[in-house]
Motif scaffolding. Structure first.
Motif, PDB file in Angstrom:
ATOM      1  N   GLY A  20       0.730  -1.176   0.021  1.00  0.00           N
ATOM      2  CA  GLY A  20      -0.071  -0.107   0.002  1.00  0.00           C
ATOM      3  C   GLY A  20       0.748   1.231  -0.018  1.00  0.00           C
ATOM      4  N   LEU A  21       1.993   1.202  -0.595  1.00  0.00           N
ATOM      5  CA  LEU A  21       2.906   2.192  -0.331  1.00  0.00           C
ATOM      6  C   LEU A  21       2.746   3.427  -1.613  1.00  0.00           C
ATOM      7  N   LEU A  22       2.008   2.904  -2.810  1.00  0.00           N
ATOM      8  CA  LEU A  22       2.079   3.599  -4.059  1.00  0.00           C
ATOM      9  C   LEU A  22       0.767   4.883  -3.834  1.00  0.00           C
ATOM     10  N   SER A  23       1.047   5.776  -4.882  1.00  0.00           N
ATOM     11  CA  SER A  23      -0.133   6.606  -5.073  1.00  0.00           C
ATOM     12  C   SER A  23      -1.380   6.031  -5.705  1.00  0.00           C
ATOM     13  N   PRO A  24      -2.295   6.857  -5.466  1.00  0.00           N
ATOM     14  CA  PRO A  24      -3.621   6.365  -6.291  1.00  0.00           C
ATOM     15  C   PRO A  24      -3.302   6.070  -7.830  1.00  0.00           C
ATOM     16  N   GLU A  26      -0.520   5.313  -9.378  1.00  0.00           N
ATOM     17  CA  GLU A  26       0.300   4.058  -9.598  1.00  0.00           C
ATOM     18  C   GLU A  26      -0.332   3.002  -9.276  1.00  0.00           C
ATOM     19  N   GLU A  27      -1.264   2.936  -8.185  1.00  0.00           N
ATOM     20  CA  GLU A  27      -2.165   1.818  -7.747  1.00  0.00           C
ATOM     21  C   GLU A  27      -2.971   1.464  -9.044  1.00  0.00           C
TER      22      GLU A  27
END
Lengths: 236, 181
Positions: A20-24, A26-27
């Motif tokens: 859950g480390l990515l930006s929206p 990137e996700e």
């Protein structure tokens, strides 16, 4: 973003996604990739498994017993009345006490008796209960006034055992039963004043008749067999 | 103690609306899952609410779980972890992306090779974490069990955001190398 991502990048992105480390943005790009790229799915599945195993050393803790009821209620609504009220209110509520065993509740007969009875009727909406034993060897009609100040009851079938008394209880949820009084010896009809505050909806309550020593239970709770049980409903 | 096959079976039956199976699944897994809620949230009351959300979600999404050789506990723990982290982030008032979608993908079919590797991962994760520098493994743990973001890790270790990302990505590559051995 598909072909220009090399394998190591994919592998690391899958880990970052699982954490859950990515930006929206990137996700959402990773989710697109997951839907078309089996290799990406493999990476993700492997990381998920590895990370989940980081909880191996987390000790199990039993959740509070009431939580399962809460979950079931959230999913399935309030607990349905089971086919035997005795099963629910008899055994569950009073533990070691034994209800009188019997066959199928003769509910239809009781309802007919209720609708044919002139007893317990006026024009004000009120609450009624049919208090019956499992085998219909015991049938009592009951009515609670709209202001919940009194309970009128009429024995249709059955009565106190020799040298014993009938005691009437109001039960709601997990609360301890409240005694409404002891049935006057030999009477067919009787009225109990409801003098205690009822801290719950009357329609969630159940009337229970127990077999007690003359004068009633000495403990404040039912001590003898449960002879009959009936839920309180709004009179139609 | 329920076997993995039992748990898979319960989940499969939940997908068909079998409430008895749901009760059995709860009995078999709720203590472990509640432990994880407590570990992440550190608050009993909130952990109870989270566990309720978890089992509601399990019931509704049971049909998305596919028996695929990965431990069904992975699927369950991923749901628990993600819902708990979502709560934690709301609590911290962090505007992060939801993790809702993530566990839906936890059940996608990996190749047989992935399954074999995953099985060995299970044994190796603890060992491989210990091969990382203390700071590196600590950061991975914080990201997984505490939902810390790059921003929070950057503040915690007092390094610029880009540096922390490069640093953590390097840790993940190292971790993967170890897990793949």
């Amino acid at each position: 973003m598909t072909d220009d991502i090399d394998t190591e990048d994919e592998m690391v992105l899958a880990a970052e996604y699982a954490l859950g480390l990515l930006s929206p943005a990137e996700e959402s790009a990773i989710e697109d990739l997951l839907s078309v790229d089996p290799e990406m799915r493999d990476h993700y599945a492997k990381w998920t498994e590895s990370f989940a195993n980081l909880t191996d050393d987390v000790a199990p803790v039993s959740p509070p017993a009431a939580l399962e009821d809460r979950i079931n209620e959230a999913l399935f609504g309030p607990a349905k009345k089971k086919n035997s009220l005795f099963a629910r209110f008899g055994f569950a509520r009073f533990g070691a006490l034994n209800p009188v065993s019997g066959g199928v509740v003769a509910a239809a007969v009781v309802l007919f008796a209720l609708s044919q009875s002139n007893f317990l009727r006026d024009d004000v909406p009120s609450f009624v209960a049919e208090v019956v034993s499992d085998d219909a060897s015991f049938v009592i009609l009951a009515r609670i006034d709209a202001d919940i100040s009194s309970l009128q009851m009429e024995r249709q079938v059955g009565g106190a055992r020799a040298g014993r008394a009938l005691e009437v209880w109001l039960v709601a949820g997990d609360y301890p039963p409240i005694s409404l009084g002891v049935w006057p010896k030999g009477e067919i009809k009787t009225t109990f004043a409801i003098t205690v505050a009822i801290p719950w909806e009357i329609e969630d309550c159940v009337l229970v008749i127990s077999d007690e020593p003359l004068g009633g239970s000495q403990t404040g709770a039912p001590t003898g067999d449960l002879l009959a049980v009936g839920p309180v409903t709004l009179e139609l | 103690m329920a076997e993995i096959a039992d748990i898979e079976n319960y989940i499969a039956k939940c997908a068909l609306g079998d409430r008895d199976a749901f009760s059995l699944l709860y009995a078999a897994t709720s203590a472990k899952l509640f432990g994880v809620c407590l570990r992440v949230l550190g608050d009993r009351h909130e952990a109870e609410d989270a566990l309720q959300d978890v089992f509601v979600k399990i019931w509704h999404n049971a049909d998305r779980y596919q028996i695929n050789g990965l431990s069904p506990m992975t699927w369950l723990i991923t749901i628990v972890r993600n819902l708990s982290i979502d709560r934690l982030r709301v609590r911290k008032r962090i505007q992060g992306a939801g993790l809702e979608a993530a566990e839906d993908l936890a059940s996608t079919d990996p190749s047989p090779e992935a399954m074999a590797i995953a099985a060995s991962d299970r044994r190796q994760i603890a060992a491989c974490m210990s091969e990382l520098d203390a700071g590196q493994s600590d950061a991975v743990r914080r990201a997984y069990l505490e939902g810390e973001t790059y921003q929070e890790l950057s503040t915690r270790y007092d390094v610029p955001l880009n540096t922390i990302r490069t640093w953590l990505r390097r840790s993940l590559i190292k971790l993967k190398e170890c897990l793949s051995r």
